[in-house]
Design a protein around this motif. Structure first.
Motif, mmCIF file in Angstrom:
data_model
loop_
_atom_site.group_PDB
_atom_site.id
_atom_site.type_symbol
_atom_site.label_atom_id
_atom_site.label_comp_id
_atom_site.label_asym_id
_atom_site.label_seq_id
_atom_site.Cartn_x
_atom_site.Cartn_y
_atom_site.Cartn_z
ATOM 1 N N ASP A 1 19.341 51.656 41.608
ATOM 2 C CA ASP A 1 19.510 53.204 40.744
ATOM 3 C C ASP A 1 19.622 54.077 41.960
ATOM 4 O O ASP A 1 20.531 55.006 42.142
ATOM 5 C CB ASP A 1 18.520 53.345 39.913
ATOM 6 N N ALA A 2 18.706 53.943 42.537
ATOM 7 C CA ALA A 2 18.375 54.736 44.097
ATOM 8 C C ALA A 2 19.740 54.983 45.100
ATOM 9 O O ALA A 2 20.138 55.856 45.771
ATOM 10 C CB ALA A 2 17.102 54.743 44.628
ATOM 11 N N GLU A 3 20.219 53.675 45.367
ATOM 12 C CA GLU A 3 21.233 53.427 46.042
ATOM 13 C C GLU A 3 22.574 53.933 45.704
ATOM 14 O O GLU A 3 23.644 54.002 46.244
ATOM 15 C CB GLU A 3 21.413 51.881 46.261
ATOM 16 N N GLY A 4 22.516 54.255 44.146
ATOM 17 C CA GLY A 4 23.815 54.697 43.658
ATOM 18 C C GLY A 4 24.659 53.346 43.306
ATOM 19 O O GLY A 4 26.014 53.508 43.006
ATOM 20 N N ALA A 5 24.077 52.339 43.079
ATOM 21 C CA ALA A 5 24.752 51.053 42.784
ATOM 22 C C ALA A 5 24.873 50.957 41.226
ATOM 23 O O ALA A 5 24.234 51.700 40.339
ATOM 24 C CB ALA A 5 24.036 49.815 43.089
#
Length: 365
Positions: free
Chosen positions: A204-208
């Motif tokens: 989620d934090a990586e934008g995946a």
């Protein structure tokens, strides 16, 4: 598939005959003899099975325990479009999920895959996602593909055989053949919910986009997406607010609310601002398009190695209908050794509604 079964399916409109240059093939529009919709029948009767839809888990803890009774593998879910890559009579083709030869993907395979794969494994079927900003189908792309497109293998089959290759065999072939592939995070049990929750928050934090979970035995699969991927989808498509079914947006809002509750993110002002910005940014683009050139649309740009494949793609768009498509003047255009194609998809309902609003006409709510 035997010839009579295919002949009957064609006569009953359960299959359609197509051709792409020298290849004549059929695609199934309904299930035929156990082969699902989207399956492809090649000359000689070999069947490339359609890729199945994958059901979604909304609540992680309950979903894991209900869907999986034993070990499963977790892989990254890529925000792209699905193709099946096959080798037939000396040529490599990419078939879309619906069973059409995709002229764009087929054209670019030599850029996206290492050479010699099918010399060693001629009956291999690569199930892959193609993603990136320069694709002709989707408005969005993963944050880690910043230009053009890339291909990611996530499953394998064999021509004419049911089911997927076992996970460990797939992983071995990915390594031995040097294939680009989705990230595989490992083997888990339904009780590993805490570890998977940490993983999904990292994604989620990586934008995946999320995870695909695959049972070690059998073909059970489920997908679970990150919270922010719902906001990304809304931001990409909110300019189409009136042209997409309402469920496109309400389903994502529900997923987002469940994700925030499960991960104790409710009341997060950054998420709330991001969600509001996602809706308004797209609507502002729609308003700007209506005022600027009289329509709401999205412009696509993609590159072809061969001029004729760009023309094949244009013809396919015209034949399959759907949203209005305008190919820009002087396209395709040669540029840096490729043929660039730019076109626009017009969103008619948003275009008409905003045109009426800006005309000064009155409206009763």
């Amino acid at each position: 598939m035997d010839r009579q079964t295919l002949t009957d399916a064609l006569a009953q409109d359960r299959a359609e005959s197509h051709h792409f240059e020298g290849l004549r093939y059929a695609r199934l529009t309904e299930t035929v003899s156990g082969h699902p919709r989207g399956s492809v029948v090649l000359p000689g009767g070999a069947v490339i099975r359609g890729y199945p839809s994958i059901a979604r888990i909304h609540a992680l803890t309950a979903g894991l325990r209900q869907q999986f009774q034993g070990p499963f593998w977790a892989e990254e879910k890529i925000d792209g479009y699905n193709v099946r890559v096959v080798f037939h009579e000396g040529q490599t083709y990419a078939f879309s999920r619906g069973g059409f030869v995709c002229a764009f993907s087929t054209d670019r395979l030599q850029d996206l895959l290492p050479p010699g794969i099918f010399e060693r494994e001629p009956d291999l079927v690569l199930c892959a996602e193609i993603a990136g900003p320069d694709n002709p189908y989707l408005e969005g792309s993963p944050p880690f593909v910043t230009e053009d497109v890339q291909l990611f293998v996530f499953d394998m089959m064999r021509k004419g055989q049911p089911g997927f290759l076992p996970q460990r065999e797939k992983m071995r072939l990915i390594e031995e053949l040097g294939l680009p592939a989705t990230r595989i995070f490992g083997r888990f049990l339904p009780s590993d919910e805490a570890v998977l929750r940490d993983l999904i928050l990292q994604l989620d934090a990586e934008g995946a986009e999320g995870l695909v979970l695959k049972a070690e035995s059998g073909d059970t699969r489920s997908k679970y997406v990150t919270g922010r991927s719902n906001i990304v989808d809304i931001g990409v498509c909110s300019a189409q607010l009136l042209d997409l079914p309402p469920e496109y947006f309400t389903n994502r809002l529900m997923r987002m609310a469940i994700f925030m509750h499960e991960n104790r993110q409710h009341g997060d002002p950054d998420l709330e601002r991001s969600l509001g910005r996602a809706f308004l940014a797209g609507l502002e683009r729609a308003v700007a398009g209506s005022r600027g050139h009289g329509r709401v649309d999205h412009r696509y740009r993609c590159r072809f190695r061969e001029h004729r494949n760009a023309l094949h793609f244009i013809a396919h768009m015209a034949a399959t209908g759907g949203q209005r498509v305008h190919v820009l003047p002087d396209m395709p255009r040669e540029e840096d050794g490729y043929w660039v194609l730019e076109f626009e998809r017009v969103f008619d309902r948003m275009t008409g509604t905003l045109a009426t609003a800006f005309s000064g006409a009155i409206q009763f709510d």
